[in-house]
Scaffold this motif. Structure first.
Motif, PDB file in Angstrom:
ATOM      1  N   GLY A 229      12.809 -30.260  -0.679  1.00  0.00           N
ATOM      2  CA  GLY A 229      11.927 -30.672  -1.134  1.00  0.00           C
ATOM      3  C   GLY A 229      10.360 -31.551  -0.494  1.00  0.00           C
ATOM      4  N   PHE A 230      11.181 -31.950   0.429  1.00  0.00           N
ATOM      5  CA  PHE A 230       9.720 -32.573   2.046  1.00  0.00           C
ATOM      6  C   PHE A 230       9.515 -31.861   2.437  1.00  0.00           C
ATOM      7  N   GLY A 231      10.049 -30.603   2.830  1.00  0.00           N
ATOM      8  CA  GLY A 231       9.783 -29.599   3.639  1.00  0.00           C
ATOM      9  C   GLY A 231      10.463 -28.506   4.578  1.00  0.00           C
ATOM     10  N   PRO A 232       9.642 -27.533   5.094  1.00  0.00           N
ATOM     11  CA  PRO A 232      10.378 -26.578   5.198  1.00  0.00           C
ATOM     12  C   PRO A 232      11.862 -27.441   6.629  1.00  0.00           C
ATOM     13  N   PRO A 233      12.733 -26.392   6.760  1.00  0.00           N
ATOM     14  CA  PRO A 233      13.293 -26.923   8.065  1.00  0.00           C
ATOM     15  C   PRO A 233      12.573 -26.060   9.274  1.00  0.00           C
ATOM     16  N   PRO A 234      12.884 -26.769  10.853  1.00  0.00           N
ATOM     17  CA  PRO A 234      13.753 -27.979  10.942  1.00  0.00           C
ATOM     18  C   PRO A 234      13.715 -29.509  10.655  1.00  0.00           C
ATOM     19  N   TRP A 235      14.675 -30.029  10.475  1.00  0.00           N
ATOM     20  CA  TRP A 235      14.269 -31.356   9.351  1.00  0.00           C
ATOM     21  C   TRP A 235      14.817 -31.886  10.955  1.00  0.00           C
ATOM     22  N   THR A 236      13.809 -33.252  10.637  1.00  0.00           N
ATOM     23  CA  THR A 236      13.753 -34.105  12.045  1.00  0.00           C
ATOM     24  C   THR A 236      13.670 -35.667  12.036  1.00  0.00           C
ATOM     25  N   GLY A 237      14.972 -36.599  12.169  1.00  0.00           N
ATOM     26  CA  GLY A 237      15.076 -37.578  11.534  1.00  0.00           C
ATOM     27  C   GLY A 237      14.566 -38.406  12.432  1.00  0.00           C
ATOM     28  N   LEU A 238      13.814 -39.549  12.515  1.00  0.00           N
ATOM     29  CA  LEU A 238      13.315 -40.505  13.978  1.00  0.00           C
ATOM     30  C   LEU A 238      13.891 -42.187  13.181  1.00  0.00           C
ATOM     31  N   THR A 239      14.410 -42.845  14.271  1.00  0.00           N
ATOM     32  CA  THR A 239      14.681 -44.172  14.119  1.00  0.00           C
ATOM     33  C   THR A 239      14.154 -44.529  15.021  1.00  0.00           C
ATOM     34  N   TRP A 240      13.629 -45.660  15.129  1.00  0.00           N
ATOM     35  CA  TRP A 240      12.657 -46.377  16.447  1.00  0.00           C
ATOM     36  C   TRP A 240      12.331 -47.998  17.063  1.00  0.00           C
ATOM     37  N   ARG A 241      13.717 -48.238  16.266  1.00  0.00           N
ATOM     38  CA  ARG A 241      13.969 -50.086  16.199  1.00  0.00           C
ATOM     39  C   ARG A 241      15.673 -49.807  16.215  1.00  0.00           C
ATOM     40  N   ALA A 242      16.265 -50.708  16.531  1.00  0.00           N
ATOM     41  CA  ALA A 242      17.998 -50.635  15.959  1.00  0.00           C
ATOM     42  C   ALA A 242      18.940 -52.073  16.983  1.00  0.00           C
ATOM     43  N   GLY A 243      19.631 -52.811  16.415  1.00  0.00           N
ATOM     44  CA  GLY A 243      19.784 -54.144  16.798  1.00  0.00           C
ATOM     45  C   GLY A 243      19.188 -55.338  16.890  1.00  0.00           C
ATOM     46  N   THR A 244      19.597 -56.438  16.601  1.00  0.00           N
ATOM     47  CA  THR A 244      19.394 -57.296  16.562  1.00  0.00           C
ATOM     48  C   THR A 244      18.389 -58.043  17.399  1.00  0.00           C
ATOM     49  N   PRO A 245      17.101 -57.975  16.688  1.00  0.00           N
ATOM     50  CA  PRO A 245      15.746 -58.651  17.417  1.00  0.00           C
ATOM     51  C   PRO A 245      15.834 -60.319  17.241  1.00  0.00           C
ATOM     52  N   ASP A 246      15.346 -61.187  18.451  1.00  0.00           N
ATOM     53  CA  ASP A 246      15.144 -62.638  18.665  1.00  0.00           C
ATOM     54  C   ASP A 246      16.594 -63.795  18.490  1.00  0.00           C
ATOM     55  N   ARG A 247      17.897 -63.002  18.701  1.00  0.00           N
ATOM     56  CA  ARG A 247      18.845 -62.994  19.154  1.00  0.00           C
ATOM     57  C   ARG A 247      19.557 -63.189  20.558  1.00  0.00           C
ATOM     58  N   LYS A 248      19.226 -64.631  20.786  1.00  0.00           N
ATOM     59  CA  LYS A 248      20.525 -64.475  22.454  1.00  0.00           C
ATOM     60  C   LYS A 248      21.329 -64.207  22.447  1.00  0.00           C
ATOM     61  N   ARG A 249      21.535 -62.987  23.879  1.00  0.00           N
ATOM     62  CA  ARG A 249      22.272 -62.110  24.247  1.00  0.00           C
ATOM     63  C   ARG A 249      22.801 -61.328  23.153  1.00  0.00           C
ATOM     64  N   ALA A 250      22.262 -60.795  22.331  1.00  0.00           N
ATOM     65  CA  ALA A 250      22.229 -59.326  21.466  1.00  0.00           C
ATOM     66  C   ALA A 250      21.724 -58.314  21.120  1.00  0.00           C
ATOM     67  N   LEU A 251      22.043 -56.915  21.587  1.00  0.00           N
ATOM     68  CA  LEU A 251      21.269 -56.364  21.813  1.00  0.00           C
ATOM     69  C   LEU A 251      20.080 -55.828  21.334  1.00  0.00           C
ATOM     70  N   PHE A 252      19.346 -55.442  21.494  1.00  0.00           N
ATOM     71  CA  PHE A 252      17.709 -54.700  20.607  1.00  0.00           C
ATOM     72  C   PHE A 252      17.559 -53.861  21.209  1.00  0.00           C
ATOM     73  N   LYS A 253      17.374 -52.749  20.735  1.00  0.00           N
ATOM     74  CA  LYS A 253      16.388 -50.887  21.069  1.00  0.00           C
ATOM     75  C   LYS A 253      15.087 -51.041  20.147  1.00  0.00           C
ATOM     76  N   GLN A 254      13.635 -50.427  21.015  1.00  0.00           N
ATOM     77  CA  GLN A 254      13.302 -50.414  20.397  1.00  0.00           C
ATOM     78  C   GLN A 254      12.224 -49.806  21.144  1.00  0.00           C
ATOM     79  N   ILE A 255      11.236 -48.708  20.190  1.00  0.00           N
ATOM     80  CA  ILE A 255      10.128 -47.998  20.819  1.00  0.00           C
ATOM     81  C   ILE A 255       8.976 -48.461  20.285  1.00  0.00           C
ATOM     82  N   PRO A 256       7.668 -48.503  20.132  1.00  0.00           N
ATOM     83  CA  PRO A 256       6.903 -48.254  19.755  1.00  0.00           C
ATOM     84  C   PRO A 256       6.824 -47.116  18.893  1.00  0.00           C
ATOM     85  N   PRO A 257       6.469 -46.659  17.568  1.00  0.00           N
ATOM     86  CA  PRO A 257       6.470 -46.423  16.135  1.00  0.00           C
ATOM     87  C   PRO A 257       5.834 -44.897  16.601  1.00  0.00           C
TER      88      PRO A 257
END
Length: 386
Positions: A229-257
């Motif tokens: 319903g969204f549209g034709p394939p190929p269907w590309t999924g996007l995730t630009w942020r993951a992990g735990t921000p603002d916590r010391k020693r926590a793993l956090f990854k991001q890229i400007p969306p």
């Protein structure tokens, strides 16, 4: 700094600020001065190691972490930092031993079984407990197969959200969700399996593949209809942020969306946001940067069976490392991963692929914090992940 220009602690704080603002060459030069002229502490050695690691000088980083540990064997950061660099450079034998000092189990390590297991486990029941995040559980469960092949019966205490899919997949012999069942048992933390099992620890040895996780057919059929319903394939999924921000020693990854969306503006098919905790306005900003619609399936993160089904349906997944990357691997699919600098060990210190995720392509941020070359390579890559 102006009042005490050679004070090592002040210089180290300045170097840390320079590193955080991606002025890596200046930070390295400052630490060169500190280590040459002062009697460094464990903290100084560890912080210097972090900067050398960001710069790509892994040999000096390892030297600093080892010297920090020699001064303070219980340093809160040096051991796990040493482990990450060793594993990222393929030194698995020493790396997995150092990984025993990770923060997630430090408080309970006295209750864990951490001795190396014998080759013959016939007739033995081994209890394993999950630690760290959902993606980590999926990742480290690949080491269970070696124990079962050696004759062990495996009981596994997992996050309840994973219990049903692990049961369906028969990855272990028994799936537990109540911590009380481990009250009188010395379990093995799942992240300790590489060390205690001696599997994939020898440098150059073949690494175990991901576990397999089948999706529920009815959930897969429903989501396929949504994607159509969204549209034709190929269907590309996007995730630009993951992990735990603002916590010391926590793993956090991001890229400007917006930059990620712009890099995929000319990608064929349909763009779909699969970001957990999507923020107000982010989907509209993605669509504007891409110059095309971006459809929102972020709610799939609320139901792991939905996320698992979606992970197998997407033709292409472009993301920072997160749980869905591990699910993709467990569905036999590959991804395209944007890896911040310095990388976590799963993505290795260099190269376009990781031996842990065969076929998955890596696009690396440069030590100065720039994503330009990674996004240019991503934009030029017209292949859909398998």
């Amino acid at each position: 700094h102006a009042l005490a220009p050679e004070h090592p602690d002040i210089l180290a704080n300045l170097a840390s600020v320079l590193a955080l603002t991606h002025r890596i060459d200046e930070a390295v030069s400052l630490y060169d001065r500190i280590l040459a002229s002062a009697e460094p502490s464990a903290d100084l050695f560890c912080n210097a190691g972090n900067v050398y690691n960001i710069s790509g000088d892994t040999d000096r980083a390892l030297e600093c972490y080892r010297r920090a540990i020699a001064l303070d064997p219980h340093h809160p950061d040096a051991g796990v930092s040493l482990a990450n660099v060793l594993l990222a450079t393929g030194c698995f034998d020493e790396g997995w031993e150092a990984y025993l000092d990770r923060l997630s189990v430090r408080a309970v390590k006295h209750r864990l079984h951490r001795d190396r297991l014998p080759a013959d486990l016939a007739g033995q029941t081994i209890t394993v407990s999950g630690d760290q995040g959902l993606g980590d559980e999926i990742f480290f469960l690949r080491f269970v197969a070696a124990l079962r092949n050696r004759g062990a019966h495996i009981r596994y205490l997992t996050d309840p959200r994973l219990a049903a899919m692990l049961t369906r997949a028969a990855v272990v012999d028994e799936v537990l969700t109540d911590p009380e069942e481990l009250k009188d048992v010395r379990a093995i933390a799942v992240g300790d399996l590489p060390y205690v099992s001696r599997t994939g620890t020898e440098d150059g040895a073949a690494l175990p593949p991901s576990i397999g996780l089948p999706a529920l057919p009815e959930v897969e059929d429903r989501l396929r209809s949504v994607l159509e319903g969204f549209g034709p394939p190929p269907w590309t999924g996007l995730t630009w942020r993951a992990g735990t921000p603002d916590r010391k020693r926590a793993l956090f990854k991001q890229i400007p969306p917006d930059r990620l969306a712009h890099a995929l503006a000319d990608a064929p098919g349909t763009l779909i946001a699969v970001q957990r905790g999507v923020r107000p306005g982010e989907i509209d900003a993605l669509a504007e940067a891409a110059g095309r619609p971006v459809f929102d399936l972020s709610h799939a993160n609320d139901d792991l069976d939905e996320l698992l089904a979606l992970s197998g349906l997407l033709d292409r997944y472009v993301a920072v490392s997160n749980t869905m990357v591990h699910m993709r691997a467990a569905r036999g699919r590959t991804s395209q991963i944007l890896v911040p600098s310095p990388p976590e060990f799963r993505w290795m210190s260099a190269g376009d692929e990781s031996p842990w995720f065969p076929g998955t392509r890596i696009f690396r941020q440069t030590p100065d914090g720039d994503w330009s070359s990674a996004l240019a390579a991503l934009a030029a890559d017209r292949s859909a992940s398998g």
